[in-house]
Write a protein that holds these residues in place. Sequence first.
Motif, short mmCIF file in Angstrom:
data_model
loop_
_atom_site.label_atom_id
_atom_site.label_comp_id
_atom_site.label_asym_id
_atom_site.label_seq_id
_atom_site.Cartn_x
_atom_site.Cartn_y
_atom_site.Cartn_z
N VAL A 120 4.38 11.07 6.01
CA VAL A 120 3.11 11.43 5.14
C VAL A 120 2.09 10.47 5.14
CG1 VAL A 120 4.28 12.91 3.47
CG2 VAL A 120 3.92 10.63 2.93
N ARG A 121 0.67 11.09 4.82
CA ARG A 121 -0.58 9.87 4.63
C ARG A 121 -0.74 10.28 3.23
NH1 ARG A 121 -3.47 11.46 8.68
NH2 ARG A 121 -2.42 9.55 10.12
N VAL A 122 -1.17 9.15 2.50
CA VAL A 122 -1.61 9.36 1.15
C VAL A 122 -3.00 8.97 0.77
CG1 VAL A 122 -0.70 8.92 -1.35
CG2 VAL A 122 0.85 8.95 0.55
N TYR A 123 -3.62 10.04 -0.07
CA TYR A 123 -5.00 9.57 -0.29
C TYR A 123 -5.40 9.49 -1.85
CZ TYR A 123 -5.92 11.49 4.22
OH TYR A 123 -6.03 11.83 5.64
N VAL A 124 -6.18 8.51 -2.36
CA VAL A 124 -6.41 8.82 -3.68
C VAL A 124 -7.87 8.84 -3.85
CG1 VAL A 124 -6.58 7.14 -6.04
CG2 VAL A 124 -4.43 7.25 -4.37
N ASN A 125 -8.48 9.88 -4.30
CA ASN A 125 -9.85 10.21 -4.47
C ASN A 125 -10.40 10.08 -2.96
OD1 ASN A 125 -9.73 10.50 -7.33
ND2 ASN A 125 -10.11 8.28 -7.60
N TYR A 126 -9.72 10.81 -2.15
CA TYR A 126 -10.16 11.10 -0.74
C TYR A 126 -10.05 9.83 -0.06
CZ TYR A 126 -11.86 15.24 -2.82
OH TYR A 126 -12.03 16.51 -3.45
N GLU A 127 -9.79 8.77 -0.50
CA GLU A 127 -9.65 7.42 0.49
C GLU A 127 -8.14 7.12 0.76
OE1 GLU A 127 -11.34 4.03 -1.58
OE2 GLU A 127 -13.31 5.07 -1.62
N ILE A 128 -7.78 6.83 1.80
CA ILE A 128 -6.57 6.63 2.43
C ILE A 128 -5.89 5.37 1.59
CG2 ILE A 128 -4.97 6.30 4.39
CD1 ILE A 128 -7.05 7.78 6.24
N VAL A 129 -4.74 5.53 1.02
CA VAL A 129 -4.06 4.32 0.41
C VAL A 129 -2.92 4.06 1.02
CG1 VAL A 129 -5.22 4.56 -1.93
CG2 VAL A 129 -3.03 5.56 -1.40
N GLN A 130 -2.29 5.06 1.82
CA GLN A 130 -1.17 4.89 2.37
C GLN A 130 -1.26 5.69 3.99
OE1 GLN A 130 1.88 3.19 1.44
NE2 GLN A 130 0.95 2.45 -0.40
N PRO A 131 -1.50 4.96 5.11
CA PRO A 131 -1.73 5.46 6.19
C PRO A 131 -0.70 6.32 6.86
CG PRO A 131 -2.13 3.31 6.37
CD PRO A 131 -1.75 3.38 5.11
N GLU A 132 0.59 5.93 6.94
CA GLU A 132 1.73 6.59 7.16
C GLU A 132 2.94 5.91 6.39
OE1 GLU A 132 3.93 6.23 11.54
OE2 GLU A 132 1.89 6.80 11.54
N VAL A 133 3.65 6.85 5.74
CA VAL A 133 4.79 6.48 5.21
C VAL A 133 6.04 7.67 5.60
CG1 VAL A 133 6.08 6.47 2.91
CG2 VAL A 133 3.75 6.14 3.04
#
Length: 200
Positions: A120-133
């Motif tokens: 998965v890739r995680v976003y906070v307020n449309y900004e990537i915080v975890q590019p690939e988990v």
Amino acid sequence: MNRYFNVKGRVFTLGLLLSVFSATYAQEEFGSEFKVKAAPQKKKKEAPVKDVKFNTGDFNKIKSYVIQDVEENTYEIPKGEEKDPEKLAKRDQDFGVVKTASGTAKVQYRDAAYVDGDKVRVYVNYEIVQPEVLLNGEPQGFDITLKKGVNRIDFEAINEGYAAPNTADFKIFDDNGAVISSNQWNIAQGYKATIILEKE
């Protein structure tokens, strides 16, 4: 004299017997047949049926209440709720809004089924915080500082692993360690699962 009375007595006796017999015969003759008949009822006279004649011209005078211009019916019957897991996965999932007074939040997630290589890739307020988990069986995640108002978190499926779709359990804790949201996503590659934390 005796002779006169004898003849007279015989005639009287004979007459008396005839009277008795005739009275008895009359009672037998009329006794069974003598009945009181009800007076015949008079039939009501029915009024003669008159022939009603219609003038066809009268129908042209009747006002028509039929709507002439009817718009085309474009109503569509709602489809039943989708139950096919494969089709359900091919859309974004919305987990709603969670209100909190917490200043920070801890986000944790792990593979919901057996570990099959989900990423998965995680976003906070449309900004990537975890590019690939790469999801595994142990909880992993990150902490965020909540700003006042809306704090949006998106989990995007990079792939679906060996067993589709991309699945994960996630939990969000407040700064006291209490769980404020807990759910599971099931999304196909390219789709997102979203939750909003609203800081009061």
